[in-house]
Scaffold this motif. Structure first.
Motif, PDB file in Angstrom:
ATOM      1  N   MET A  11       0.844  -1.199   0.000  1.00 33.60           N
ATOM      2  CA  MET A  11       0.000   0.000   0.000  1.00 33.60           C
ATOM      3  C   MET A  11       0.879   1.249   0.000  1.00 33.60           C
ATOM      4  N   LYS A  12       0.494   2.259  -0.766  1.00 31.05           N
ATOM      5  CA  LYS A  12       1.289   3.478  -0.847  1.00 31.05           C
ATOM      6  C   LYS A  12       1.237   4.222   0.478  1.00 31.05           C
ATOM      7  N   ASP A  13       2.239   5.079   0.695  1.00 32.98           N
ATOM      8  CA  ASP A  13       2.267   5.874   1.910  1.00 32.98           C
ATOM      9  C   ASP A  13       1.051   6.783   1.974  1.00 32.98           C
ATOM     10  N   ARG A  14       0.584   7.019   3.173  1.00 32.19           N
ATOM     11  CA  ARG A  14      -0.567   7.904   3.342  1.00 32.19           C
ATOM     12  C   ARG A  14      -0.174   9.351   3.052  1.00 32.19           C
ATOM     13  N   THR A  15      -1.100  10.079   2.426  1.00 32.16           N
ATOM     14  CA  THR A  15      -0.905  11.505   2.192  1.00 32.16           C
ATOM     15  C   THR A  15      -1.181  12.253   3.489  1.00 32.16           C
ATOM     16  N   LEU A  74     -14.329  17.032   8.747  1.00 34.34           N
ATOM     17  CA  LEU A  74     -13.314  16.678   7.750  1.00 34.34           C
ATOM     18  C   LEU A  74     -12.221  15.803   8.366  1.00 34.34           C
ATOM     19  N   VAL A  75     -11.813  16.152   9.578  1.00 33.73           N
ATOM     20  CA  VAL A  75     -10.812  15.339  10.260  1.00 33.73           C
ATOM     21  C   VAL A  75     -11.301  13.904  10.393  1.00 33.73           C
ATOM     22  N   SER A  76     -12.550  13.747  10.831  1.00 34.32           N
ATOM     23  CA  SER A  76     -13.115  12.414  11.048  1.00 34.32           C
ATOM     24  C   SER A  76     -13.230  11.621   9.745  1.00 34.32           C
ATOM     25  N   MET A  77     -13.743  12.254   8.690  1.00 35.50           N
ATOM     26  CA  MET A  77     -13.954  11.536   7.431  1.00 35.50           C
ATOM     27  C   MET A  77     -12.638  11.157   6.756  1.00 35.50           C
ATOM     28  N   LEU A  78     -11.668  12.080   6.774  1.00 37.36           N
ATOM     29  CA  LEU A  78     -10.389  11.773   6.134  1.00 37.36           C
ATOM     30  C   LEU A  78      -9.596  10.742   6.934  1.00 37.36           C
ATOM     31  N   ALA A  79      -9.735  10.795   8.263  1.00 36.70           N
ATOM     32  CA  ALA A  79      -9.004   9.851   9.112  1.00 36.70           C
ATOM     33  C   ALA A  79      -9.481   8.418   8.925  1.00 36.70           C
ATOM     34  N   GLU A  80     -10.706   8.245   8.451  1.00 40.35           N
ATOM     35  CA  GLU A  80     -11.247   6.903   8.235  1.00 40.35           C
ATOM     36  C   GLU A  80     -10.672   6.236   6.990  1.00 40.35           C
ATOM     37  N   ARG A  81     -10.061   7.023   6.123  1.00 39.43           N
ATOM     38  CA  ARG A  81      -9.523   6.468   4.878  1.00 39.43           C
ATOM     39  C   ARG A  81      -8.099   5.968   5.091  1.00 39.43           C
ATOM     40  N   GLU A  82      -7.753   4.905   4.388  1.00 39.94           N
ATOM     41  CA  GLU A  82      -6.420   4.317   4.536  1.00 39.94           C
ATOM     42  C   GLU A  82      -5.348   5.090   3.772  1.00 39.94           C
ATOM     43  N   ASP A  83      -5.775   5.972   2.841  1.00 43.15           N
ATOM     44  CA  ASP A  83      -4.782   6.685   2.034  1.00 43.15           C
ATOM     45  C   ASP A  83      -4.438   8.068   2.567  1.00 43.15           C
ATOM     46  N   PHE A  84      -5.074   8.483   3.689  1.00 47.44           N
ATOM     47  CA  PHE A  84      -4.788   9.794   4.264  1.00 47.44           C
ATOM     48  C   PHE A  84      -4.408   9.672   5.731  1.00 47.44           C
ATOM     49  N   ALA A  85      -3.549  10.591   6.171  1.00 49.18           N
ATOM     50  CA  ALA A  85      -3.212  10.703   7.586  1.00 49.18           C
ATOM     51  C   ALA A  85      -3.382  12.172   7.972  1.00 49.18           C
TER      52      ALA A  85
END
Length: 221
Positions: free
Chosen positions: A1-5, A20-31
């Motif tokens: 898996m690619k590094d998280r953005t 936005l913090v909550s929704m983006l944090a749930e994704r595996e591609d974002f930190a």
């Protein structure tokens, strides 16, 4: 898996910011590495944390999104900025692009559109919706049609203060910082910039800097 953005979020609306913090944090591609409620606090944290992408609200009190973007372009140019806007006004979007933003997303847009924008700017691409892009190209064409040949330097009499302001603009400083640097009022800075553009028959601050650079009017650092 690619590094998280790595993403940083700046918005004075707590509900939107935390959402936005909550929704983006749930994704595996974002930190999500941080969030702030004001431009001033955001600048301190972003310069320290160095996220890859910063989502910045355009309409914050104090330092607004455009001013924050201008300062980041100068002090942390590797951070890619996506502006969160309320309206799709062409002049506002052009101001964001001129400030250094890589993307512009309306707050009414879908979450999928926001994700697409973050991924695009992270890859080094500029991004806005097709409708916004069409509007921008139309405006650029309009400006190109209105433009007349630049006035020769010999016919222009810029004051010492106006030359000083062009030099500070070239450093990427917003009006408030220029005013602070020169110990004058922000409105006075705006008046000087208006006079400079009027004298040179130009439309933007960047054009004035380019004009001065071409004619070797900028002070070497």
């Amino acid at each position: 898996m690619k590094d998280r953005t790595r993403v940083f979020i700046v918005d004075d609306n707590r509900l939107l910011r935390e959402g936005l913090v909550s929704m983006l944090a749930e994704r595996e591609d974002f930190a999500v590495i941080g969030a702030a409620a004001s431009g001033r606090k955001a600048l301190e944290q972003i310069k320290e944390l160095r996220p890859e992408v910063a989502l910045i609200d355009i309409g914050m009190p104090g330092k607004d999104g455009i001013e924050v973007t201008q300062e980041l372009r100068r002090d942390a140019p590797e951070v890619k900025v996506v502006i969160l806007g309320m309206v799709d006004l062409t002049d506002e979007i052009m101001a964001c692009i001129e400030a250094g933003a890589a993307g512009y997303v309306l707050k009414e847009a879908s979450f999928d559109h926001l994700v697409e924008t973050i991924n695009s700017v992270q890859r080094g691409e500029s991004f806005c919706s097709p409708r916004m892009a069409a509007s921008l190209f139309s405006r650029i064409a309009e400006l190109a049609g209105e433009r007349v040949p630049r006035i020769p330097l010999s016919a222009v009499k810029l004051t010492a203060r106006e030359l000083e302001i062009i030099n500070v603009i070239a450093e990427g400083l917003p009006n408030k910082e220029i005013a602070k640097r020169l110990s004058i009022e922000a409105q006075t800075v705006k008046n000087h910039i208006h006079n400079i553009l009027d004298k040179l028959n130009l439309h933007t601050r960047l054009e004035a800097v380019e004009y001065a650079r071409e004619r070797k009017l900028l002070t070497e650092k």
